[in-house]
Design a protein around this motif. Structure first.
Motif, short mmCIF file in Angstrom:
data_model
loop_
_atom_site.label_atom_id
_atom_site.label_comp_id
_atom_site.label_asym_id
_atom_site.label_seq_id
_atom_site.Cartn_x
_atom_site.Cartn_y
_atom_site.Cartn_z
N GLN A 4 27.36 11.20 12.60
CA GLN A 4 28.60 11.76 13.13
C GLN A 4 29.81 10.85 12.93
O GLN A 4 30.92 11.18 13.37
N LEU A 5 29.63 9.73 12.23
CA LEU A 5 30.75 8.83 11.97
C LEU A 5 31.72 9.43 10.95
O LEU A 5 31.30 10.10 10.00
N VAL A 6 32.99 9.17 11.14
CA VAL A 6 34.00 9.68 10.22
C VAL A 6 33.80 9.10 8.82
O VAL A 6 33.90 9.82 7.82
N ASN A 7 33.53 7.81 8.76
CA ASN A 7 33.29 7.13 7.48
C ASN A 7 31.90 6.49 7.51
O ASN A 7 31.64 5.64 8.37
N PRO A 8 31.02 6.88 6.59
CA PRO A 8 29.66 6.30 6.58
C PRO A 8 29.70 4.77 6.49
O PRO A 8 30.47 4.20 5.71
N GLY A 9 28.90 4.13 7.31
CA GLY A 9 28.83 2.68 7.27
C GLY A 9 29.89 1.96 8.07
O GLY A 9 29.90 0.73 8.11
N GLN A 10 30.81 2.72 8.70
CA GLN A 10 31.86 2.11 9.50
C GLN A 10 31.97 2.80 10.85
O GLN A 10 31.83 4.01 10.94
N LEU A 11 32.23 2.02 11.87
CA LEU A 11 32.58 2.56 13.18
C LEU A 11 34.06 2.26 13.38
O LEU A 11 34.45 1.11 13.54
N VAL A 12 34.89 3.31 13.36
CA VAL A 12 36.33 3.15 13.52
C VAL A 12 36.68 3.37 14.99
O VAL A 12 36.45 4.46 15.52
N VAL A 13 37.22 2.34 15.62
CA VAL A 13 37.46 2.38 17.07
C VAL A 13 38.94 2.14 17.35
O VAL A 13 39.52 1.15 16.90
N GLY A 14 39.54 3.06 18.09
CA GLY A 14 40.93 2.89 18.52
C GLY A 14 41.00 1.95 19.71
O GLY A 14 40.28 2.14 20.70
N VAL A 15 41.85 0.92 19.61
CA VAL A 15 41.95 -0.11 20.65
C VAL A 15 43.40 -0.48 20.88
O VAL A 15 44.29 -0.08 20.13
N SER A 16 43.62 -1.25 21.91
CA SER A 16 44.91 -1.88 22.14
C SER A 16 44.88 -3.29 21.56
O SER A 16 43.82 -3.93 21.52
N ALA A 17 46.03 -3.77 21.11
CA ALA A 17 46.13 -5.15 20.64
C ALA A 17 47.09 -5.96 21.50
O ALA A 17 47.36 -7.12 21.19
N ASP A 18 47.63 -5.35 22.56
CA ASP A 18 48.58 -6.08 23.40
C ASP A 18 48.28 -5.93 24.89
O ASP A 18 49.18 -6.02 25.72
N THR A 19 47.00 -5.69 25.21
CA THR A 19 46.58 -5.67 26.60
C THR A 19 45.68 -6.86 26.83
O THR A 19 44.47 -6.81 26.59
N LEU A 20 46.28 -7.96 27.25
CA LEU A 20 45.57 -9.22 27.38
C LEU A 20 44.35 -9.08 28.29
O LEU A 20 44.42 -8.43 29.33
N LYS A 21 43.24 -9.63 27.84
CA LYS A 21 41.93 -9.63 28.50
C LYS A 21 41.13 -8.35 28.24
O LYS A 21 39.92 -8.34 28.43
#
Length: 325
Positions: free
Chosen positions: A71-88
Motif C-alpha cells: 500500500q506504499l505510494v512508492n515501492p521501497g520507500q515510506l514517505v512520511v509528512g512531518v514538521s521540521a520546526d516543532t522542537l522536540k
C-alpha cells in the motif's frame, strides 16, 4: 540508512524568521508562512463536524509486512509528512547536518525499519496533512491522489478526521496546558487558571487553544499570534505573560527559553495523537499499530519520551491502545 531530503530554501527561510533554532525545510515542500499557518485548515470552509463513539479507536494490529508494503505510494520507500520546526517533536538539528529529529521522527523511523524500507521525510504544514494523504479536506466529495503514506505531525484524532482519513492507535496523549515565566510558577501551581486573571495569554490565531483559554478563564486577556513561534517572540519581548497550546509544543518552547516553564497543572483539553494514513490503507494502519505495540512493550516509547519530552513535561507512560474498527 535513513534518507533525508536536503534543504533548497534554507537561507530564505532563516532570513524570513520562519524557523527557530535552525529548523529548516526538506524536499521541495515550502515551509508555510506565518499567514498560511494562521489560517491552516485545508482550504474552503471545511467539512461539517462529525460525531462518532470513540475517535481513538483504531484497527487491530497485524505484522503482515507484505500487505502493508503493497500500500506504499512508492515501492521501497515510506514517505512520511512531518514538521521540521516543532522542537522536540520534529525539528532540524543544525549540529547534525540539519537532520530532522524528535519524538515524532522516532515513530516514523521505527515504522520504516519494521517495514524494511527507506524512510523519506517530507516537511508539510498542518493545512496539507489531509490533502497529501488523499483525504477530502474540504468536504466537497473530491479527494486527491495520495502523495505520502503517513503523517506523523502531532495530529489530533477526532471524528471529523476519521471521515477523511484513517488513524493508528494513539501514540501520545497530548493535552492543552499553559506555559508561564519561572517567577510565576508558584502562583500558577497554587491558583491554576485563576492566576491568569488580567494576564495576557498567547495562542495561534484561529486555533482551538485560544478559544479554550477564553472559555475556561474569561478574565485572561487573549493575544493572537500567527503561530506558537510568534507567541514565543511575544513572550520573550514581554508582550504576553503566558502561552497556551499542546503540551508537546510547549515543551519545545520551554527548551528554547530558560525562563519559560510548563508547571504542574490540570489539563485544559485532551489531544490524542495518531499516525494519519489514507483511509483505504487499512493493512498499513494495522502494521503501524503492531509497531506501536512493540514500542510500548520493549521500552522504545519510554526511551524516546524520556529523551525528548520528559525534561519539560515530567513523567509519562505509553497510552493504552483502543481497537475494534
Amino acid at each position: 540508512m535513513r534518507s533525508v531530503l536536503r534543504p533548497r530554501r534554507l537561507a530564505a527561510l532563516l532570513a524570513a524568521g520562519v524557523l527557530v533554532l535552525g529548523a529548516c525545510g526538506y524536499d521541495d515542500t515550502v515551509v508555510p508562512s506565518a499567514e498560511e499557518e494562521a489560517t491552516a485548515g485545508g482550504g474552503g470552509s471545511g467539512p461539517s463536524p462529525v460525531e462518532c463513539d470513540n475517535p481513538t479507536q483504531s484497527y487491530a494490529p497485524s505484522d503482515d509486512r507484505a500487505a502493508a508494503r503493497a500500500q506504499l505510494v512508492n515501492p521501497g520507500q515510506l514517505v512520511v509528512g512531518v514538521s521540521a520546526d516543532t522542537l522536540k517533536l520534529g525539528s532540524a538539528d543544525p549540529e547534525d547536518g540539519f537532520a530532522i529529529k524528535g519524538f515524532d521522527i522516532d515513530v516514523a523511523q521505527a515504522v520504516a525499519d519494521a517495514l524494511g524500507v527507506t524512510l523519506r521525510l517530507r516537511v508539510i504544514s498542518a493545512a496539507e496533512r489531509i490533502d497529501l494523504l488523499g483525504g477530502d479536506a474540504d468536504g466537497d466529495g473530491e479527494a486527491p491522489e495520495p502523495q505520502i503514506d503517513l503523517v506523523v505531525r502531532n495530529m489530533t484524532m477526532n471524528c471529523t478526521r476519521w471521515s477523511q482519513i484513517g488513524f493508528s492507535a494513539v501514540y501520545y496523549n497530548a493535552t492543552q496546558k499553559v506555559l508561564v515565566r519561572e517567577d510565576d510558577v508558584p502562583a500558577f501551581e497554587k491558583d491554576g487558571l485563576e492566576s491568569l486573571d488580567g494576564k495576557r495569554v498567547c495562542a495561534p490565531a484561529g486555533s482551538t487553544s485560544i478559544d479554550n483559554i477564553t472559555e475556561k478563564q474569561p478574565d485572561a486577556v487573549p493575544v493572537a499570534a500567527a503561530n506558537h513561534t510568534g507567541c514565543l517572540v511575544k513572550f520573550q519581548q514581554g508582550e504576553v505573560d503566558a502561552i497556551t497550546g499542546d503540551d508537546t509544543v510547549l515543551a519545545g518552547l520551554a527548551a528554547q527559553d530558560p525562563y519559560a516553564v510548563v508547571p504542574d497543572q490540570e489539563k485544559l483539553t485532551d489531544e490524542p495523537y495518531g499516525v494519519g494514513a489514507n483511509k483505504d490503507d487499512v493493512a498499513l494502519i494495522r502494521f503501524v499499530n503492531s509497531v506501536l505495540e512493540q514500542r510500548r512493550s520493549n521500552g522504545e516509547w519510554q526511551r524516546s519520551y524520556d529523551r525528548w519530552l520528559k525534561p519539560y513535561l515530567g513523567d509519562a507512560r505509553p497510552p493504552a491502545p483502543s481497537y475494534g474498527r
